[in-house]
Write a protein that holds these residues in place. Structure first.
Motif, PDB file in Angstrom:
ATOM      1  N   PHE A  83      -9.757 -54.012  69.516  1.00 23.37           N
ATOM      2  CA  PHE A  83     -10.632 -54.804  68.654  1.00 23.37           C
ATOM      3  C   PHE A  83     -10.756 -54.081  67.326  1.00 23.37           C
ATOM      4  CE2 PHE A  83     -13.487 -52.089  71.090  1.00 23.37           C
ATOM      5  CZ  PHE A  83     -14.334 -51.554  70.120  1.00 23.37           C
ATOM      6  N   THR A  84     -11.135 -54.806  66.302  1.00 28.26           N
ATOM      7  CA  THR A  84     -11.242 -54.223  64.969  1.00 28.26           C
ATOM      8  C   THR A  84     -12.677 -53.818  64.668  1.00 28.26           C
ATOM      9  OG1 THR A  84     -11.555 -56.417  64.012  1.00 28.26           O
ATOM     10  CG2 THR A  84      -9.305 -55.549  64.048  1.00 28.26           C
ATOM     11  N   PHE A  85     -12.819 -52.866  63.745  1.00 27.29           N
ATOM     12  CA  PHE A  85     -14.116 -52.431  63.249  1.00 27.29           C
ATOM     13  C   PHE A  85     -14.086 -52.566  61.731  1.00 27.29           C
ATOM     14  CE2 PHE A  85     -16.746 -49.168  61.277  1.00 27.29           C
ATOM     15  CZ  PHE A  85     -17.977 -49.435  61.864  1.00 27.29           C
ATOM     16  N   THR A  86     -15.119 -53.181  61.181  1.00 24.14           N
ATOM     17  CA  THR A  86     -15.226 -53.339  59.737  1.00 24.14           C
ATOM     18  C   THR A  86     -16.534 -52.719  59.288  1.00 24.14           C
ATOM     19  OG1 THR A  86     -14.029 -55.430  59.911  1.00 24.14           O
ATOM     20  CG2 THR A  86     -15.174 -55.003  57.842  1.00 24.14           C
ATOM     21  N   VAL A  92     -17.776 -55.724  64.538  1.00 30.39           N
ATOM     22  CA  VAL A  92     -16.601 -55.556  65.405  1.00 30.39           C
ATOM     23  C   VAL A  92     -16.003 -56.928  65.648  1.00 30.39           C
ATOM     24  CG1 VAL A  92     -17.389 -53.448  66.530  1.00 30.39           C
ATOM     25  CG2 VAL A  92     -17.980 -55.631  67.515  1.00 30.39           C
ATOM     26  N   GLY A  93     -14.684 -56.971  65.758  1.00 27.45           N
ATOM     27  CA  GLY A  93     -13.990 -58.226  66.013  1.00 27.45           C
ATOM     28  C   GLY A  93     -13.877 -58.510  67.500  1.00 27.45           C
ATOM     29  N   GLU A  94     -13.290 -59.630  67.808  1.00 24.73           N
ATOM     30  CA  GLU A  94     -13.044 -60.011  69.191  1.00 24.73           C
ATOM     31  C   GLU A  94     -11.906 -59.166  69.767  1.00 24.73           C
ATOM     32  OE1 GLU A  94     -14.883 -62.216  70.984  1.00 24.73           O
ATOM     33  OE2 GLU A  94     -16.141 -62.272  69.198  1.00 24.73           O
ATOM     34  N   THR A 152      -8.454 -58.449  71.078  1.00 24.44           N
ATOM     35  CA  THR A 152      -7.113 -59.015  70.908  1.00 24.44           C
ATOM     36  C   THR A 152      -6.125 -57.990  71.465  1.00 24.44           C
ATOM     37  OG1 THR A 152      -6.928 -58.098  68.674  1.00 24.44           O
ATOM     38  CG2 THR A 152      -7.777 -60.333  68.850  1.00 24.44           C
ATOM     39  N   THR A 153      -4.860 -58.091  71.079  1.00 26.40           N
ATOM     40  CA  THR A 153      -3.879 -57.108  71.525  1.00 26.40           C
ATOM     41  C   THR A 153      -3.170 -56.494  70.324  1.00 26.40           C
ATOM     42  OG1 THR A 153      -2.169 -58.782  71.784  1.00 26.40           O
ATOM     43  CG2 THR A 153      -3.441 -58.217  73.745  1.00 26.40           C
ATOM     44  N   MET A 154      -2.634 -55.304  70.542  1.00 20.59           N
ATOM     45  CA  MET A 154      -1.875 -54.624  69.492  1.00 20.59           C
ATOM     46  C   MET A 154      -0.540 -55.345  69.316  1.00 20.59           C
ATOM     47  SD  MET A 154      -3.734 -52.034  68.497  1.00 20.59           S
ATOM     48  CE  MET A 154      -2.756 -50.731  67.792  1.00 20.59           C
ATOM     49  N   SER A 155      -0.119 -55.498  68.065  1.00 18.23           N
ATOM     50  CA  SER A 155       1.170 -56.130  67.794  1.00 18.23           C
ATOM     51  C   SER A 155       2.280 -55.081  67.883  1.00 18.23           C
ATOM     52  CB  SER A 155       1.151 -56.771  66.402  1.00 18.23           C
ATOM     53  OG  SER A 155       1.000 -55.758  65.431  1.00 18.23           O
ATOM     54  N   ALA A 156       3.511 -55.508  67.690  1.00 11.82           N
ATOM     55  CA  ALA A 156       4.653 -54.603  67.790  1.00 11.82           C
ATOM     56  C   ALA A 156       4.593 -53.499  66.734  1.00 11.82           C
ATOM     57  CB  ALA A 156       5.957 -55.374  67.665  1.00 11.82           C
ATOM     58  N   ASP A 157       3.996 -53.798  65.575  1.00 12.16           N
ATOM     59  CA  ASP A 157       3.883 -52.775  64.528  1.00 12.16           C
ATOM     60  C   ASP A 157       2.565 -51.996  64.640  1.00 12.16           C
ATOM     61  OD1 ASP A 157       2.083 -54.687  63.716  1.00 12.16           O
ATOM     62  OD2 ASP A 157       2.818 -54.817  61.661  1.00 12.16           O
ATOM     63  N   THR A 158       1.949 -52.058  65.833  1.00 10.85           N
ATOM     64  CA  THR A 158       0.720 -51.355  66.193  1.00 10.85           C
ATOM     65  C   THR A 158      -0.447 -51.617  65.243  1.00 10.85           C
ATOM     66  OG1 THR A 158       1.365 -49.275  65.128  1.00 10.85           O
ATOM     67  CG2 THR A 158       1.932 -49.540  67.470  1.00 10.85           C
ATOM     68  N   THR A 159      -0.621 -52.892  64.899  1.00 14.95           N
ATOM     69  CA  THR A 159      -1.838 -53.308  64.211  1.00 14.95           C
ATOM     70  C   THR A 159      -2.614 -54.181  65.181  1.00 14.95           C
ATOM     71  OG1 THR A 159      -0.723 -55.195  63.219  1.00 14.95           O
ATOM     72  CG2 THR A 159      -0.869 -53.192  61.891  1.00 14.95           C
ATOM     73  N   CYS A 160      -3.910 -54.102  65.118  1.00 14.45           N
ATOM     74  CA  CYS A 160      -4.733 -54.876  66.030  1.00 14.45           C
ATOM     75  C   CYS A 160      -4.979 -56.257  65.433  1.00 14.45           C
ATOM     76  CB  CYS A 160      -6.069 -54.160  66.248  1.00 14.45           C
ATOM     77  SG  CYS A 160      -7.118 -54.952  67.468  1.00 14.45           S
ATOM     78  N   GLY A 161      -4.859 -57.264  66.254  1.00 12.00           N
ATOM     79  CA  GLY A 161      -5.173 -58.589  65.754  1.00 12.00           C
ATOM     80  C   GLY A 161      -4.391 -59.725  66.346  1.00 12.00           C
ATOM     81  N   THR A 162      -3.472 -59.465  67.256  1.00 11.53           N
ATOM     82  CA  THR A 162      -2.726 -60.541  67.892  1.00 11.53           C
ATOM     83  C   THR A 162      -3.579 -61.112  69.023  1.00 11.53           C
ATOM     84  OG1 THR A 162      -0.710 -59.332  67.450  1.00 11.53           O
ATOM     85  CG2 THR A 162      -0.540 -61.139  69.017  1.00 11.53           C
ATOM     86  N   THR A 163      -3.811 -62.393  69.004  1.00  9.09           N
ATOM     87  CA  THR A 163      -4.621 -63.008  70.048  1.00  9.09           C
ATOM     88  C   THR A 163      -3.883 -62.959  71.378  1.00  9.09           C
ATOM     89  OG1 THR A 163      -5.548 -64.501  68.418  1.00  9.09           O
ATOM     90  CG2 THR A 163      -5.842 -65.113  70.719  1.00  9.09           C
ATOM     91  N   PRO A 164      -4.587 -62.492  72.433  1.00  8.10           N
ATOM     92  CA  PRO A 164      -3.900 -62.381  73.744  1.00  8.10           C
ATOM     93  C   PRO A 164      -3.547 -63.728  74.312  1.00  8.10           C
ATOM     94  CG  PRO A 164      -6.207 -61.708  73.925  1.00  8.10           C
ATOM     95  CD  PRO A 164      -5.957 -62.062  72.501  1.00  8.10           C
TER      96      PRO A 164
END
Length: 161
Positions: free
Chosen positions: A131-134, A145-147, A149-161
């Protein structure tokens, strides 16, 4: 006298009984296995949900402590509060996007935390829950904090599971 043969009773299971038990166990295993095969993914999601809840609670506690101490200045003034003997950085009276402060405030020692608290994850790997923190952008916009999600292939958080 008659020749008497002692009446013997054999003890144990017959071959057919053993085969039937094995067949029944096989049928039960076939039904049970799919239910328990992939629980690790569910456990990881539950763990990150717990971490998210912990961080949200810590954010509330940090903000309450900052208000009680009259600390709500801009982040450039480097204000902190002490929680359980640990210095927690503030941004406008809210939890700052500082990795150590996030880890200490929410007790997230076993989690990966991205630079400037950009994300919290089980591991910095693709397909892992996160999840993300802002951080607060001003005194009227609290940290959030965000909902999950899952890590994407480039290791950024934000891909919806």
């Amino acid at each position: 006298m008659r020749n008497m043969i002692p009446n013997r009773k054999e003890k144990g299971f017959t071959l057919i009984e053993l085969v039937m038990v094995i067949v029944i166990l096989g049928i039960l295993a076939a039904f049970a296995l799919p239910r328990f095969a992939d629980l690790s993914g569910d456990a990881e999601v539950a763990s990150i949900e717990g971490a998210r809840g912990s961080l949200k609670s810590a954010m509330g506690i940090v903000h309450a402590k900052a208000l009680a101490e009259g600390k709500n200045a801009a982040p450039t003034e480097s204000e902190t509060v002490k929680l359980e003997g640990k210095e927690i950085s503030l941004a406008y009276g809210y939890l700052a996007a500082d990795v150590d402060s996030i880890r200490e405030a929410a007790q997230l020692e076993d989690y990966e935390i991205g630079t400037d608290g950009a994300y919290v994850a089980i591991a910095n790997e693709a397909e892992k829950p996160c999840f993300t923190f802002t951080a607060a952008s001003d005194s009227n916009t609290p940290s959030s904090v965000g909902e999950v999600t899952t890590m994407s292939a480039d290791t950024t958080c934000g891909t919806t599971p």
